[in-house]
Design an enzyme around this catalytic site. Sequence first.
Site, mmCIF file in Angstrom:
data_model
loop_
_atom_site.group_PDB
_atom_site.id
_atom_site.type_symbol
_atom_site.label_atom_id
_atom_site.label_comp_id
_atom_site.label_asym_id
_atom_site.label_seq_id
_atom_site.Cartn_x
_atom_site.Cartn_y
_atom_site.Cartn_z
ATOM 1 N N HIS A 75 39.200 49.482 46.536
ATOM 2 C CA HIS A 75 38.472 48.309 46.037
ATOM 3 C C HIS A 75 39.309 47.057 46.308
ATOM 4 C CE1 HIS A 75 35.491 46.304 43.505
ATOM 5 N NE2 HIS A 75 36.496 45.661 42.894
ATOM 6 N N GLY A 107 34.875 45.459 37.784
ATOM 7 C CA GLY A 107 34.229 45.061 36.532
ATOM 8 C C GLY A 107 33.480 46.199 35.876
#
Length: 435
Positions: free
Chosen positions: A341, A350
């Site tokens: 990521h 998130g």
Amino acid sequence: MSKQQTLADSATLEGTSLHTGEKVSLTLKPAPENYGFKFRRVDLPDQPFINADVDKVQTVERATTLAEGSVKVHTVEHVLSALTGMGVDNAIIEMDANEPPIGDGSAAPFVELIKKAGIVAQDAPRKVWEIREPIHQEMGDGTIITIVPSKTFRVSVTNVGPDNRFTQYFSSEVTPETYETEIAPARTFVYYEDVKPLLDKGLIKGGSLESAVVIRGEQVMSKEPVRFNNEFARHKALDLIGDFMLSGKRILGHVIAVKPGHGPNTKMASTLKREYERMRAMVPAPISIPDGESVLDVNEVMRILPHRYPMLMVDRVIDFGEDNCTALKNVSINEPYFQGHFPGHPIMPGVLQLEGMAQVSSILMLRKPENLGKIGYFLSANNVKWRKPVMPGDTLITEAKTTKVRGNIGQTSCRCLVNGEVVSEADLKFALFDR
């Protein structure tokens, strides 16, 4: 599952002790749930108790003796056998001497005493240990005891006397009905050549042909004919049942015993107790979420939540309020999501912050006693906002506050903070179900 049982009332039996020859009065009394069996010497100062526990076994010569310090109780096997065989789980056995009355050498007098007192069911369930794997034991004198899996409690006993005299076999499922008619009446016995050595040791002072069967050569000496053609094997089964109960657990299993005696019996009882404790050690301790202010480490968190690496988003719970919970997550570069990521610009996804909010909310809801052992499932997330990136090295603080609860549905208001600043927030709804 059947219920535990105790005596409906007290009942007393008087007589002479086998080994000490003393007059004794024995009283069986009711006891509360999960009490087990305890002997009480009412003839001594403070009337001390001795647990019917294999760890208290002191000697096993011709009888099983329990000791607690200087306090002793001899020949406990017959009364314990009768209580166990008749389905009693909890009882106090009071005596005004150190040995129960021998009666006719069988457990029948104790069965009659139990029937006189009556048996009543208690509220707690009876727990019976089902043997799942064979347990085997051999002794140097040729004794073999094996317990194999069975859906009932069954004993198969082979008695082998000196020079293979009176080799007998007995096998039966043990229920209160079979115990009373097939096992309890079988009397204790002794070989004639052993009588003088036993007397020289100060034993069998209360023995007589009315309280035991004497075997001389191939002849049986007794006040009455043998009660069964395999009476000696049946009495060995009687002793075994009483000695095994010193393990503290009823069992479902088939006990196959060749040449059993009090020494091998109590050794197997010790093995049963140890194996049961080993089995129970594999059961996780009950979950206990504190009602007041407290801290839970990661091991306690993992006892509450089903999540594991890499999906556990709570390292520690650092505070509880009446309707809120605060938890901590140390964000490390070693987190697996940093490998894929934004590899050149590592930030915590998130959605995983949202997952952390859900996990903290679950801990908060599971705090209620009626929700213990359940699991929380996400239903919805509203008003989700991500305000600042969370980087490796950050300490993420997650707060959850209950806003509404109806049945198994809960709603919480959550936020995540780093260094006192809000980095994300959301309103969550989830449901609790049994695992």
